[in-house]
Design an enzyme around this catalytic site. Sequence first.
Site: not given
Length: 414
Positions: A164, A304, A315, A336, A341, A400
Amino acid sequence: MAKRRVVITGIGAFSPIGKGAPEFWNGLISGKSGAKSIDNFDVTNFPTRFAAQIEDYDPSKFMNAKEARRMDKFCQYAMITADEAVRDSGIDLDLIDKNRVSVLVGSGIGGMQTFYKQAVEFYEGGQRAISPFFIPMLIPDMAAGQISIKYGFRGSNFCAVSACATGSHNIGLAYDAIAHDQSDYAVCGGSEAPVFGMGLAGFNAVRAMSTRNDSPETASRPFDKTRDGFVLGEGAGMMMLESLDSAIKRGARIYGEITGYGFSADAYHITAPDPDGKGVILAMSTALESAGIKPEDVEHINMHGTSTPLGDVAETKSIKKVFGDHAYKMNLNSTKSMTGHMLGAAGAAESIATLLAIYHGMIPPTINYENPDPDCDLNYTINEAEARDITYGINNAFGFGGHNTSLVFKKFQE
């Protein structure tokens, strides 16, 4: 060696809330949710039965049938947004040195739909059932290859693949190519098309997605106390980067400038974020240093913000550690909440959102926020867009494997 200044002169977006950059921006500012129940394949037994899809997609509106048959959907999306970004830049392709045009475009998982279809064909029909276009349609670098072939761009051409964080990594690498005089122009970004049976099943198995099936449009709710996972999305985002000298010489419209970036690793876990945020802190700190600015210079961060219980807290804590008291004075958000996502396209689409927030002086909201979480207590620009003059904005994207990116965008000042 002094770095050259790098500006953005063209953008392209294809998303669940808008086909084309203007429609994408209008969707963001209006707080539109792209999440809906899935009705184009059977999801009866799936824990999650919705996604943020691009509705009414017809490739024939963008390319001929032969081209479409030879490209996975992720590659089609990339071609559509690259074309928009090139046209939006206003560059006369007959007047530039195409040896000096880079293409850095990636996908987190590549031609997953092609892989699935060909696996079925192989199982049922053996070796002879496999298409000669199987591998070219599958590999994640093919979007960059196809774009270069269409336009004759012969500069550096490859893709970074980092789940991502893919889109953001490619933008950062394209920035480097121009800043260090290896190229004068670059098409860069990310694309993804994971919304089909096997893709949805795979992310269901990870148990990271929301299961709010009774209200898909409110399922992506970053920072809300009742968040229960991310919403799978799809699409592409693309930028045309250019050296400042070139842009000024041809009188280009300039959206903004890239002034630095930070890349790092969590070195912690294959899917879970480091709860202490060491890698994220390193990425943001490196980005500030690269851009030559102080924490208090930043007015906006497009986070994010996936809407996962662990990720949003990690975050938020990382931003507090890097920015201190100034963290409460910035306008943060997670787009998002509207797009879902978009995986390998997320960093690119959200970089465009950050750029346009600076360009228009308007910060898109984080929608679906209803229940405050004491661990997420910053200014997330809740539910409605907010006007604010922005000089510096940051986009965060993580993937990831523990991949972290922070890109710094600046209002253009000649």
